[in-house]
Write a protein that holds these residues in place. Structure first.
Motif, PDB file in Angstrom:
ATOM      1  N   PRO A 124      41.712  45.351  30.386  1.00 17.88           N
ATOM      2  CA  PRO A 124      41.956  44.064  31.039  1.00 17.88           C
ATOM      3  C   PRO A 124      40.680  43.590  31.729  1.00 17.88           C
ATOM      4  CG  PRO A 124      43.645  45.671  31.629  1.00 17.88           C
ATOM      5  CD  PRO A 124      42.549  46.423  30.947  1.00 17.88           C
ATOM      6  N   TYR A 125      40.537  42.275  31.855  1.00 15.47           N
ATOM      7  CA  TYR A 125      39.365  41.752  32.550  1.00 15.47           C
ATOM      8  C   TYR A 125      39.705  40.423  33.212  1.00 15.47           C
ATOM      9  CZ  TYR A 125      38.850  38.804  28.376  1.00 15.47           C
ATOM     10  OH  TYR A 125      39.068  37.920  27.359  1.00 15.47           O
ATOM     11  N   GLU A 126      38.863  40.037  34.157  1.00 15.36           N
ATOM     12  CA  GLU A 126      39.036  38.749  34.820  1.00 15.36           C
ATOM     13  C   GLU A 126      38.236  37.672  34.105  1.00 15.36           C
ATOM     14  OE1 GLU A 126      39.662  38.524  39.344  1.00 15.36           O
ATOM     15  OE2 GLU A 126      38.241  40.163  39.090  1.00 15.36           O
ATOM     16  N   ILE A 127      38.839  36.497  33.938  1.00 15.03           N
ATOM     17  CA  ILE A 127      38.063  35.353  33.497  1.00 15.03           C
ATOM     18  C   ILE A 127      37.131  34.971  34.652  1.00 15.03           C
ATOM     19  CG2 ILE A 127      39.935  34.603  31.993  1.00 15.03           C
ATOM     20  CD1 ILE A 127      40.490  32.358  34.052  1.00 15.03           C
ATOM     21  N   PRO A 128      36.084  34.151  34.414  1.00 19.16           N
ATOM     22  CA  PRO A 128      35.195  33.770  35.518  1.00 19.16           C
ATOM     23  C   PRO A 128      35.992  33.275  36.719  1.00 19.16           C
ATOM     24  CG  PRO A 128      34.296  32.994  33.458  1.00 19.16           C
ATOM     25  CD  PRO A 128      35.659  33.561  33.127  1.00 19.16           C
ATOM     26  N   PRO A 148      35.066  26.789  39.916  1.00 17.75           N
ATOM     27  CA  PRO A 148      36.204  25.903  40.204  1.00 17.75           C
ATOM     28  C   PRO A 148      37.512  26.361  39.574  1.00 17.75           C
ATOM     29  CG  PRO A 148      34.257  24.621  39.601  1.00 17.75           C
ATOM     30  CD  PRO A 148      33.930  26.046  39.334  1.00 17.75           C
ATOM     31  N   THR A 149      37.480  26.875  38.342  1.00 15.33           N
ATOM     32  CA  THR A 149      38.720  27.285  37.681  1.00 15.33           C
ATOM     33  C   THR A 149      39.387  28.433  38.428  1.00 15.33           C
ATOM     34  OG1 THR A 149      37.813  26.621  35.540  1.00 15.33           O
ATOM     35  CG2 THR A 149      39.745  28.047  35.516  1.00 15.33           C
ATOM     36  N   GLY A 150      38.605  29.438  38.800  1.00 14.11           N
ATOM     37  CA  GLY A 150      39.143  30.558  39.551  1.00 14.11           C
ATOM     38  C   GLY A 150      39.698  30.124  40.897  1.00 14.11           C
ATOM     39  N   LYS A 151      38.990  29.232  41.565  1.00 14.13           N
ATOM     40  CA  LYS A 151      39.459  28.747  42.868  1.00 14.13           C
ATOM     41  C   LYS A 151      40.776  27.997  42.737  1.00 14.13           C
ATOM     42  CE  LYS A 151      34.812  28.359  44.889  1.00 14.13           C
ATOM     43  NZ  LYS A 151      33.762  27.428  45.391  1.00 14.13           N
ATOM     44  N   SER A 177      48.047  31.917  41.781  1.00 10.52           N
ATOM     45  CA  SER A 177      47.953  32.720  40.577  1.00 10.52           C
ATOM     46  C   SER A 177      46.774  33.683  40.691  1.00 10.52           C
ATOM     47  CB  SER A 177      47.806  31.808  39.348  1.00 10.52           C
ATOM     48  OG  SER A 177      47.873  32.553  38.161  1.00 10.52           O
ATOM     49  N   HIS A 178      46.357  34.244  39.562  1.00  6.50           N
ATOM     50  CA  HIS A 178      45.258  35.208  39.537  1.00  6.50           C
ATOM     51  C   HIS A 178      44.374  34.901  38.335  1.00  6.50           C
ATOM     52  CE1 HIS A 178      46.995  37.360  36.100  1.00  6.50           C
ATOM     53  NE2 HIS A 178      48.166  37.117  36.665  1.00  6.50           N
ATOM     54  N   THR A 179      43.356  35.712  38.108  1.00  7.34           N
ATOM     55  CA  THR A 179      42.394  35.431  37.041  1.00  7.34           C
ATOM     56  C   THR A 179      42.286  36.584  36.037  1.00  7.34           C
ATOM     57  OG1 THR A 179      40.637  36.211  38.520  1.00  7.34           O
ATOM     58  CG2 THR A 179      41.011  33.841  38.419  1.00  7.34           C
ATOM     59  N   TRP A 180      43.357  37.374  35.888  1.00  8.44           N
ATOM     60  CA  TRP A 180      43.306  38.541  35.016  1.00  8.44           C
ATOM     61  C   TRP A 180      43.945  38.279  33.658  1.00  8.44           C
ATOM     62  CZ3 TRP A 180      40.806  43.101  35.562  1.00  8.44           C
ATOM     63  CH2 TRP A 180      40.281  43.386  36.843  1.00  8.44           C
ATOM     64  N   ASP A 220      52.002  39.018  32.690  1.00  2.00           N
ATOM     65  CA  ASP A 220      51.527  38.070  33.705  1.00  2.00           C
ATOM     66  C   ASP A 220      50.099  37.646  33.393  1.00  2.00           C
ATOM     67  OD1 ASP A 220      51.527  36.489  35.958  1.00  2.00           O
ATOM     68  OD2 ASP A 220      50.996  38.117  37.324  1.00  2.00           O
ATOM     69  N   ASP A 221      49.882  37.181  32.170  1.00  2.00           N
ATOM     70  CA  ASP A 221      48.567  36.738  31.706  1.00  2.00           C
ATOM     71  C   ASP A 221      48.196  35.436  32.410  1.00  2.00           C
ATOM     72  OD1 ASP A 221      46.333  35.943  30.285  1.00  2.00           O
ATOM     73  OD2 ASP A 221      47.230  36.231  28.320  1.00  2.00           O
TER      74      ASP A 221
END
Length: 250
Positions: free
Chosen positions: A163-167, A171-174, A181-184, A215-216
């Motif tokens: 598994p990994y986090e998207i950037p 702004p997208t992560g924020k 939500s989360h970024t995983w 929970d993608d």
């Protein structure tokens, strides 16, 4: 083409206007949204933002129009110039990864084998990066193409992705965090399957029991569980039995 563009753009604009009215969005909120879009563009994240929220809808449109294996997100890390492989996806000695065998058949919707079909396969490194994209990893690692044999079968060795986090610093992560939500993303393997006379298929295969599978951050439930591969081991190697069914081309 002109009529199609007019129809789609008008429908999108009207939908946005309806939402702005329904939620009584203020001038201050509207300006904040415009500034957010400017920041997203400046950060080079418009493709990322679009994929997180809208790509799954286009995938659902594809699945409504075609039979066979369900399509899934392509993601931003596909590269068309990956090399053809013999029996193993090239991995880097610097990374220790669990041994994995990917195998299966490619058939048409009637069950007939598709000999000579091309599977373009790509995956992350054991630390969640993509070759040709991140950290100057050469493109020949963790991606490649294979052809099916006369019975439509393929078989290729690799290592299990993670598994990994998207950037998540831009702004997208924020925005995801502001929405609770989360970024995983769960561990997955990408496929682009192609055969003469058949509609090309882009899909992802996920690992049963894997973290974030249900929970993608991009699609919520990993294509409603359609491409989650049961856990199976042979001699200490994780085996991913992945059969692919291609629909006839329109």
């Amino acid at each position: 083409m002109k009529d199609r563009v007019h129809d789609v753009v008008t429908a999108v604009i009207e939908s946005v206007r309806q939402a702005l009215t329904e939620k009584q969005v203020t001038l201050e909120e509207y300006r904040a949204a415009v500034n957010f879009l400017n920041e997203t563009a400046a950060a080079g994240e418009l493709p990322l933002l679009s994929d997180v929220y809208f790509n799954i809808t286009i995938v659902e449109n594809e699945n409504a129009q075609h039979q066979g294996t369900r399509a899934d997100l392509e993601g931003p890390y596909y590269l068309p110039n990956a090399p053809f492989l013999e029996d193993e996806i090239k991995t880097m000695e610097a990374f220790e990864g669990e041994a994995m065998l990917i195998q299966g058949r490619v058939t048409d919707t009637a069950g007939a084998p598709l000999a000579g079909a091309v599977l373009d396969i790509w995956q992350s490194t054991p630390d969640g990066k993509y070759s040709g994209i991140h950290d100057n990893i050469p493109v020949e690692y963790y991606r490649g193409k294979v052809r099916t044999d006369s019975e439509g079968r393929y078989r290729i060795k690799s290592t299990v992705p993670v598994p990994y986090e998207i950037p998540n610093k831009g702004p997208t992560g924020k925005l995801l965090q502001m929405m609770g939500s989360h970024t995983w993303r769960p561990a997955h393997i990408h496929f682009k399957a192609m055969a003469d006379g058949h509609h090309p298929l882009t899909m992802q295969a996920y690992f049963e029991g894997g973290e974030w599978v249900n929970d993608d951050c991009c699609s919520g439930k990993c294509n409603e569980g359609q491409n989650i591969i049961p856990k199976k081991y042979e001699g200490g190697t994780r085996v991913m039995d992945i059969d692919i069914v291609l629909d006839k081309a329109a």
